[in-house]
Enzyme design. Structure first.
Site, PDB file in Angstrom:
ATOM      1  N   GLU A  60     -47.345  -8.062 -79.652  1.00  0.00           N
ATOM      2  CA  GLU A  60     -48.640  -7.364 -79.708  1.00  0.00           C
ATOM      3  C   GLU A  60     -49.334  -7.424 -78.350  1.00  0.00           C
ATOM      4  OE1 GLU A  60     -51.349  -8.940 -82.648  1.00  0.00           O
ATOM      5  OE2 GLU A  60     -52.781  -7.334 -82.281  1.00  0.00           O
TER       6      GLU A  60
ATOM      7  N   GLU B 104     -61.000 -15.649 -74.995  1.00  0.00           N
ATOM      8  CA  GLU B 104     -61.105 -17.113 -74.949  1.00  0.00           C
ATOM      9  C   GLU B 104     -59.800 -17.753 -75.452  1.00  0.00           C
ATOM     10  OE1 GLU B 104     -63.337 -15.140 -76.408  1.00  0.00           O
ATOM     11  OE2 GLU B 104     -65.018 -15.300 -75.017  1.00  0.00           O
TER      12      GLU B 104
END
Ligand SMILES: Cc1cc2nc3c(=O)[nH]c(=O)nc-3n(C[C@H](O)[C@H](O)[C@H](O)COP(=O)(O)OP(=O)(O)OC[C@H]3O[C@@H](n4cnc5c(N)ncnc54)[C@H](O)[C@@H]3O)c2cc1C
Length: 393
Positions: A230, A363
């Site tokens: 992905e 993050e």
């Protein structure tokens, strides 16, 4: 081994037997798949010829020169980028034969039922459960942010099959039929006004055990195949120089000299250089993929792509001044395609906000780079050996 000459000859035979000018588009794509020229590195019988992946470009060049139709990778992005490599690596022979051809041809669209209201970055905490019942599994739960669920025929789905095991170990991976009566898809309107993604409610959905990918309880490992691919497919798609967001900003710059300032010029040039570096780094990443190693570096690429898209679309809005604040229209749509660079500057600015969330937040990707690329100490994980049912939720 198949070499470039052999591939060229096979491609010419395909073109002779199915002339693009007189052959229906879907029929041509099916014939191309059956000739092993869809993704040449896939196995024989599954759209490929076990050839080196790099040789795909030989086929593509021949087909493009002959004006042959192509499939639409944007429409089938999740299927092509995520479902297909996972089906290939972990599916039974029957599953591979059933799913890969209509996926590649574009007859069947796929979506990804991973995220849940309480399980996004901490995906392994997911609560959707699957309980075995004879030859089937019965699935109940809720998924969220499911791109293309409203157009998808199939979904890759992860569900909890053993609540007594620690969270990473009690998960199993399935292929879910989105037309099952227990599947309800509700649109979620985004900051852009569009509803590309959805909530998906699963109530008593029966999935045959034959549609399981990998072993029972091994779904987390199978999901890693999907997630690695992905990030590469989001961050590393092939774009020409000045393609993507930087192309839009550069065009505005060229066509609207009255808007230029010295400060914006400096920033545009900085972004142009960064975009070019990211583009070339993406090329290197694809070469790694060719060598069969998607690797955690894909996370860095996806991170760079998100940051750049947000910075460049912000610059374009600034450049346009008051005009940049105009927003085309606010009609709710449920588009078939995810379109990062489409419509006006305001749309691009708003859509790019999602780039640092979808496919893993920036993050979390930084954590992955820190741990798996740089080898820095991992975050403390106190829940690794605790049964999922005993975790605080
Ligand atoms: C446009 C779009 C399309 C999407 N499409 C799909 C889809 O098709 N299928 C699907 O399954 N999902 C999809 N998603 C969901 C996406 O993968 C999740 O939103 C994402 O993984 C973040 O999860 P969350 O929303 O639960 O946020 P949370 O995990 O709750 O995170 C909230 C904030 O905390 C931060 N955070 C969390 N954990 C850590 C940590 N350990 N260290 C540092 N910071 C941390 C996050 O970075 C974030 O800023 C899509 C999302 C978007 C925006």
């Amino acid at each position: 081994m198949t070499d470039a000459e052999e591939l060229r000859a096979r491609t010419r035979t395909l073109l002779e037997e199915h002339p693009p000018a007189t052959t229906d588009r879907t029929d041509f794509l099916r014939a191309r798949f059956d000739a092993g020229l869809a993704w040449v590195h896939y196995p024989v019988g599954l759209g490929g010829l076990d050839a080196p992946r790099a040789l795909q470009s030989v086929v593509d060049a021949e087909l493009a020169a002959a004006g042959a139709p192509d499939n639409d990778p944007r429409k089938i992005g999740i299927g092509l980028g995520m479902a297909a490599p996972t089906v290939l690596a972990h599916g039974s022979d029957e599953v591979k034969r059933r799913f890969l051809r209509p996926l590649w041809v574009g007859e069947e669209v796929w979506c990804q039922l991973f995220s849940e209201p309480g399980a996004g970055s901490d995906l392994a905490a997911l609560a959707t459960r699957a309980v075995r019942d004879g030859e089937d599994w019965v699935v109940d739960g809720q998924k969220v942010w499911t791109s293309s669920a409203h157009t998808a025929r199939w979904a890759i789905l992860i569900a909890r099959t053993d609540p007594d095991a620690p969270k990473h170990r009690g998960i199993t991976y399935f292929v879910c039929d989105m037309t099952d009566p227990g599947v309800e898809v509700r649109p979620l309107r985004q900051i852009t006004g569009e509803a590309e993604f959805n909530e998906v409610f699963l109530t008593g959905v029966r999935i045959p055990d034959a549609h399981r990918l990998g072993e029972v309880g091994d779904g987390w490992r199978v999901a890693q195949t999907t997630l690695m691919n992905e990030r590469v497919s989001i961050g590393g798609s092939r774009i020409p120089r000045e393609g993507g967001m930087i192309g839009k900003a550069a065009t505005t710059w060229r066509e609207r000299p009255e808007l230029r300032t010295h400060e914006l010029h400096r920033r545009l040039l900085d972004h142009w250089v960064d975009a070019e570096v990211a583009r070339l780094a993406g090329e290197r990443l694809r070469q790694q993929l060719v060598a069969g190693r998607p690797g955690p570096e894909g996370s860095a690429m996806k991170l760079a792509f998100a940051r750049l898209n947000q910075a460049i679309s912000g610059l374009e809005v600034e450049l346009l001044g008051d005009e940049g604040l105009l927003y085309g229209e606010w009609e709710m749509r449920r588009p078939n395609l995810v379109d990062f660079t489409g419509r006006d500057a305001g749309y691009r600015y708003l859509r790019s906000k999602g780039n640092s969330i979808e496919g893993g937040t920036s993050e979390v990707l930084l954590n992955i780079v820190a741990e798996r690329v740089l080898g820095l100490p991992p975050e403390p994980r106190n829940d690794k050996d605790v049964a999922w049912k005993d975790l605080a939720r």
